[in-house]
Write a protein that holds these residues in place. Structure first.
Motif, mmCIF file in Angstrom:
data_model
loop_
_atom_site.group_PDB
_atom_site.id
_atom_site.type_symbol
_atom_site.label_atom_id
_atom_site.label_comp_id
_atom_site.label_asym_id
_atom_site.label_seq_id
_atom_site.Cartn_x
_atom_site.Cartn_y
_atom_site.Cartn_z
ATOM 1 N N ARG A 224 41.511 75.760 32.936
ATOM 2 C CA ARG A 224 41.786 75.841 31.510
ATOM 3 C C ARG A 224 43.130 75.204 31.193
ATOM 4 O O ARG A 224 44.023 75.140 32.046
ATOM 5 C CB ARG A 224 41.778 77.294 31.022
ATOM 6 N N ALA A 253 40.124 80.927 27.037
ATOM 7 C CA ALA A 253 39.094 80.667 28.040
ATOM 8 C C ALA A 253 39.452 81.397 29.333
ATOM 9 O O ALA A 253 40.626 81.571 29.656
ATOM 10 C CB ALA A 253 38.981 79.168 28.296
ATOM 11 N N SER A 260 35.064 83.426 27.905
ATOM 12 C CA SER A 260 36.209 83.394 26.986
ATOM 13 C C SER A 260 36.316 84.697 26.217
ATOM 14 O O SER A 260 35.331 85.408 25.999
ATOM 15 C CB SER A 260 36.065 82.236 25.996
#
Length: 377
Positions: A224, A253, A260
């Motif tokens: 991420r 996320a 998420s």
């Protein structure tokens, strides 16, 4: 916990990078004797002792030391980088983590790379993303009618390069080579201090037992990256202070492909909010109620009257200084909640005080003389 490549184990032990095993052992002995919790009572002694022990556990093992040196030089695959030194491959810190001047960068070097790369960690630790909560203040009229608000905020989103997995090529994580998949490493201190075997969290996989085989350059292996996002929130009519509106999947996320979190819009209506002073005042009112009720039932109310009078004055001052009382139903519901909390706080003390007054001769006096044995006449 900082990852393995973020720590300078040589500096922790106070030795040079070309120190011999014997020099490392002697340095560890000196520091461990000073920092062991049985000897050093400083608040941070235990944490520093663990850090020193971790450094020794890595540097005293030739294979682990070789891997550590390779990672510090920029190669996560166990071989030194193609020259240029650690600073050439350094990466800026994750915005929510400590600085990482050495990083995991591949040998491309240059200032442009330093500005765009991310701190890398081989730890494979899938975790669901956290919610992102934003407070939106409304006046009473807007809250009653409902409204639509656009919000721009920062959050972690799935990396586009590795599609959130953290790995560019490999589809699966691999067993951590430092701890063998156990998530911890052992350090035998029997021969040095007689303390036995000490276990600690593995600094490479951070206790997960697995590592990313080929960490993504863009996200550093986490799957991420930080990004700006926008969301439009529909706040329904008749909303009240403290209400929440959720937008699924628009939070942070998760790491390494995990789910998420949500975007949470928390509605604030100042006119419906019980402030801190008012809350303390209503808690004081609730604190008094058990004394009033139990005192009236047991006949000890008059004995407790001076105490109750003082408490009533304090409660009135707190509520008044907080802005007085509101008139909306939501405001009064919140005030009642604080009163209830005060009742729970004062109940036990009220029982004890009633028993104390009932057991005293003064409490049994009801206007007549006290006869021998305590009976009034």
């Amino acid at each position: 916990m900082a990852s393995m490549n973020e720590k300078d184990y040589y500096a922790i032990l106070g030795v040079s990078k070309d120190a011999s095993t014997d020099e490392i052992r002697k340095a560890f002995q000196q520091k461990a004797r000073k920092l062991h919790p049985d000897v050093n009572k400083a608040p941070d002694a235990e944490e520093r002792f663990k850090e020193v022990s971790e450094a020794y556990a890595v540097l005293s093992d030739e294979q682990k030391r070789s891997r550590y040196d390779a990672m510090r030089s920029g190669s996560p695959f166990g071989a030194p980088a193609y020259g240029g030194g650690a600073q050439g491959y350094g990466a800026p810190a994750d915005p929510f983590a400590g600085a990482d001047p050495f990083g995991w960068g591949f040998p491309f070097g240059g200032a442009a790379y330093r500005r765009t790369s991310t701190r890398r960690s081989r730890a494979y630790n899938p975790r669901a993303g956290a919610d992102v909560t934003i407070d939106v203040e409304l006046d009473q009229e807007t809250a009653r009618k409902g409204t639509r608000r656009g919000v721009t905020y920062q959050r972690y989103v799935a990396c586009d390069v590795c599609h959130g997995s953290g790995s560019v090529v490999s589809e699966h994580a691999e067993t951590c080579p430092t701890c063998g998949g156990t998530g911890h490493i052992s350090l035998d201190l029997t021969g040095l201090f007689g303390f036995g075997v000490m276990e600690m969290e593995c600094p490479e996989c951070e206790g997960a037992g697995k590592v990313v085989a080929d960490p993504c350059e863009a996200c550093g292996g986490s799957g991420r990256v930080l990004s700006a996002s926008e969301v439009v929130v529909d706040i329904p009519a008749n909303s009240h202070d403290g209400d929440e509106v959720r937008v699924k999947g628009m939070g942070n996320a998760g790491t390494n492909g995990s789910s998420s979190g949500d975007f949470v819009c928390r509605v604030g209506v100042a006119a419906e909010r019980v402030n801190a002073l008012q809350a303390r005042g209503f808690q004081t009112v609730g604190f008094m109620l058990p004394f009033v009720v139990l005192g009236a039932v047991s006949g000890t109310f008059m004995s407790m009257l001076p105490f109750l009078a003082i408490m009533a004055v304090i409660a009135g001052m707190q509520i008044s200084r907080g802005g007085g009382v509101g008139h909306g139903g939501t405001w009064w519901k919140k005030a009642a909640t604080h009163v209830g909390n005060g009742v729970l706080s004062g109940l036990l003390l009220a029982l004890l005080m009633v028993l104390m007054f009932q057991c005293s001769p003064y409490a049994r006096y009801s206007g007549g003389a006290i006869a021998p044995g305590g009976a009034s006449v």
